[in-house]
Design a protein around this motif. Structure first.
Motif, mmCIF file in Angstrom:
data_model
loop_
_atom_site.group_PDB
_atom_site.id
_atom_site.type_symbol
_atom_site.label_atom_id
_atom_site.label_comp_id
_atom_site.label_asym_id
_atom_site.label_seq_id
_atom_site.Cartn_x
_atom_site.Cartn_y
_atom_site.Cartn_z
ATOM 1 N N ILE A 113 -14.459 8.189 7.523
ATOM 2 C CA ILE A 113 -14.040 8.072 6.123
ATOM 3 C C ILE A 113 -15.255 7.922 5.213
ATOM 4 O O ILE A 113 -15.398 8.636 4.212
ATOM 5 C CB ILE A 113 -13.075 6.878 5.936
ATOM 6 C CG1 ILE A 113 -11.732 7.163 6.630
ATOM 7 C CG2 ILE A 113 -12.836 6.610 4.444
ATOM 8 C CD1 ILE A 113 -10.804 5.964 6.679
ATOM 9 N N VAL A 114 -16.140 6.994 5.567
ATOM 10 C CA VAL A 114 -17.292 6.755 4.684
ATOM 11 C C VAL A 114 -18.270 7.927 4.721
ATOM 12 O O VAL A 114 -18.954 8.208 3.731
ATOM 13 C CB VAL A 114 -18.005 5.425 5.033
ATOM 14 C CG1 VAL A 114 -17.056 4.249 4.832
ATOM 15 C CG2 VAL A 114 -18.558 5.421 6.455
ATOM 16 N N ASN A 161 -12.056 1.022 -3.872
ATOM 17 C CA ASN A 161 -11.993 2.418 -4.299
ATOM 18 C C ASN A 161 -12.346 2.606 -5.771
ATOM 19 O O ASN A 161 -12.601 3.737 -6.196
ATOM 20 C CB ASN A 161 -10.623 3.015 -3.981
ATOM 21 C CG ASN A 161 -10.502 3.363 -2.511
ATOM 22 O OD1 ASN A 161 -11.376 4.008 -1.942
ATOM 23 N ND2 ASN A 161 -9.453 2.893 -1.872
ATOM 24 N N SER A 191 -4.258 9.395 7.825
ATOM 25 C CA SER A 191 -4.521 7.957 7.845
ATOM 26 C C SER A 191 -3.652 7.237 8.865
ATOM 27 O O SER A 191 -4.008 6.147 9.332
ATOM 28 C CB SER A 191 -4.297 7.354 6.451
ATOM 29 O OG SER A 191 -2.920 7.298 6.122
ATOM 30 N N GLY A 230 -11.783 10.678 3.484
ATOM 31 C CA GLY A 230 -12.831 10.196 2.595
ATOM 32 C C GLY A 230 -13.264 11.242 1.588
ATOM 33 O O GLY A 230 -13.449 10.938 0.402
ATOM 34 N N ILE A 253 -16.778 10.336 2.372
ATOM 35 C CA ILE A 253 -17.077 9.913 1.005
ATOM 36 C C ILE A 253 -18.495 10.322 0.625
ATOM 37 O O ILE A 253 -18.732 10.885 -0.456
ATOM 38 C CB ILE A 253 -16.897 8.381 0.870
ATOM 39 C CG1 ILE A 253 -15.416 8.011 0.973
ATOM 40 C CG2 ILE A 253 -17.475 7.883 -0.458
ATOM 41 C CD1 ILE A 253 -15.160 6.524 1.058
ATOM 42 N N GLN A 285 -13.139 4.738 10.375
ATOM 43 C CA GLN A 285 -13.778 4.293 9.144
ATOM 44 C C GLN A 285 -15.141 4.942 8.949
ATOM 45 O O GLN A 285 -15.524 5.284 7.820
ATOM 46 C CB GLN A 285 -13.919 2.769 9.134
ATOM 47 C CG GLN A 285 -14.566 2.195 7.875
ATOM 48 C CD GLN A 285 -13.747 2.419 6.624
ATOM 49 O OE1 GLN A 285 -12.569 2.763 6.702
ATOM 50 N NE2 GLN A 285 -14.347 2.235 5.458
ATOM 51 N N SER A 341 -23.032 5.136 -1.127
ATOM 52 C CA SER A 341 -22.287 5.717 -0.019
ATOM 53 C C SER A 341 -23.090 5.678 1.277
ATOM 54 O O SER A 341 -22.542 5.413 2.353
ATOM 55 C CB SER A 341 -21.908 7.162 -0.363
ATOM 56 O OG SER A 341 -21.149 7.741 0.661
#
Length: 481
Positions: free
Chosen positions: A152-153, A283, A125, A32, A156, A149, A311
């Motif tokens: 990942i976030v 994305n 991934s 992320g 981000i 996930q 986010s």
């Protein structure tokens, strides 16, 4: 049959399995961070290197070519070396990319370093969901797989927060910060810190029991299952893994072949899950949102703040998804998400159809939204993130770790992940061109694929809630017989 240990031991095992899954999911954090860090740097990078819209799109999405390549080779490499060594390789690639990108002399070497980082992202991934699925008990596998996930976030969010902090400290992403380097360069260099943390954490992880069984290291696999899964007698589980892996010693991409369009149906399901996850345009929000919100009237600081808030929203709804995925199942979440994304993306398309086109100094055009429609676009964009974050974001990674039988999992995951990165590349590269055509066209395009994703899940995607991986492998063998 395997029997659970006493409640105190069971709780201790739960803590251990959560711990190693969190450590494995740090690859998702870097995933992320690496893909989102470009958001705050893209405008300054464009100005520094005097990029055309097409070259800007390629520079932003070039890392995704590395991602596709890394994903493609990660599966076979993990089968040969193990899951943990591939995590360590990915950490090294992240570290090299962060420093190289921050010190890039021009757009060419920046792209090269971004591709190198992409190799690490692609490998992570594939390895993180495979590893988490292989060490997790079925009763909590969905929640543990969703950690990928969540990581990942969170990555981000960390990247966007870091971008905003560095830009604010310097007074703008183009301004000098430390040691004579501009703030946008420090945005890339900041990734070195989580890369090092990931590498150190990976060194402490046990190897996947399924990899150990495949390599004949039964005693090691038994120890991992006993220590981390909380069962007393693991003989039945070892026997089930051996049955599911009976063809693994000769596994190659040829094993993915089937009679329908050249691949097994389950492989196509994985590929299309990956493609739809990207073709809804998620994305675009995280790569270009700062540019997008500046184009509709916000200054750089406010645009970065909006992106950070978006986010945070993504993190909150991902946590909600983790709480729901093992309760209500994978399919219901995906169907609700697809319907919500279609409505929110359609709303964004309508909102931007009411924008006024403004000709910029450099001859390009941008959309100018005012009043009601600006508010509507902002709400719809965040609603889109909510529906994606509670469904297609985490659930696709859960399914990719579950739906493939053990004897083709690594190879099938590699193909599905490579397809995901190529789809991501196509969407990310095309957005600057799409936005020149019109944001109504762009978001209408993504809304169309959100609608298709609903139909695909309804007709083709199986429910995997609560099933052991070995049981699904046995079902696959029966269907192939």
């Amino acid at each position: 049959m395997t029997q659970p240990q006493n409640p105190e031991t069971y709780n201790r095992m739960n803590i251990r399995i959560i711990g190693i899954c969190v450590a494995a999911a740090l690859g998702g954090f870097l995933f992320g961070f690496d893909t989102a860090v470009i958001n705050g740097a893209v405008d300054a990078m464009t100005e520094t290197f005097d990029l055309t819209p097409a070259l800007k799109g390629f520079a932003v999405s070039s890392a995704l070519l590395g991602c596709a390549t890394g994903a493609w080779f990660a599966g076979p490499l993990a089968n040969r070396l193990g899951r943990v060594p591939v995590m360590l390789i990915a950490a090294g690639l992240f570290l090299a990319s962060s420093i190289g990108s921050g010190l890039a002399f021009g757009v060419t070497d920046l792209i090269i370093w971004r591709v190198i980082g992409g190799l690490g992202v692609g490998a992570a991934s594939v390895i993180a969901p495979a590893y988490i699925a292989e060490v997790s008990p079925a009763r909590i596998r969905g929640r543990l797989a969703s950690l990928q996930q969540l990581a990942i976030v969170t990555g981000i969010f960390a990247a966007l927060l870091s971008d905003a902090f560095l830009a604010n400290v310097a007074g703008g992403s183009m301004e000098e910060l430390w040691f004579g380097q501009q703030a946008w360069r420090w945005m890339f260099i900041a990734e070195a810190i989580p890369a090092i943390v990931y590498g150190v954490a990976a060194m402490r992880l046990p190897e996947s029991p399924r990899f150990l069984v495949a390599k004949g290291r039964i005693a090691e696999a038994t120890k991992v299952l006993q220590v981390y899964t909380g069962v007393i007698d693991v003989r039945d589980r070892i026997a089930a893994i051996e049955r599911s892996l009976q063809a693994d010693h000769r596994m190659s991409l040829k094993d993915l072949r089937g009679s329908r369009y050249g691949l097994k149906p389950v492989v196509w399901v994985g590929i299309l899950l990956s493609v739809f996850q990207q073709f809804v345009g998620i994305n675009v929000i995280f790569y270009y949102s700062t540019t997008l919100w500046r184009s509709v009237g916000f200054d750089e600081g406010d645009a970065l703040t909006i992106t950070v808030i978006t986010s945070i929203t993504n993190i909150v709804v991902t946590i909600i998804a983790i709480a729901l995925v093992d309760r209500i199942g994978r399919r219901p979440l995906l169907l609700v998400g697809s319907a919500g994304m279609f409505l929110s993306l359609s709303t964004m398309a309508i909102a931007f159809s009411n924008a006024t086109l403004v000709v910029n100094v450099d001859g390009t055009t941008s959309a100018d939204l005012q009043g009601f429609w600006a508010t509507t676009a902002l709400i719809a964009a965040n609603a889109f993130v909510v529906f994606f974050g509670v469904s297609w974001g985490p659930v696709v990674w859960v399914l990719l770790g579950e739906i493939f039988p053990n004897f083709i999992r690594a190879g099938a995951l590699a193909v599905a992940a490579a397809a995901q990165w190529l789809a991501n590349f196509a969407i990310s590269t095309s957005f600057p061109t799409f936005s020149e055509i019109g944001l109504t066209f762009a978001y209408g395009f993504y809304a169309f694929f959100a609608l298709l994703s609903f139909l695909f899940v309804y007709t083709k995607v199986p429910e995997t809630k609560g099933r052991e991986l070995e049981d699904m492998t046995d079902d696959m063998r029966v269907k192939q017989a």
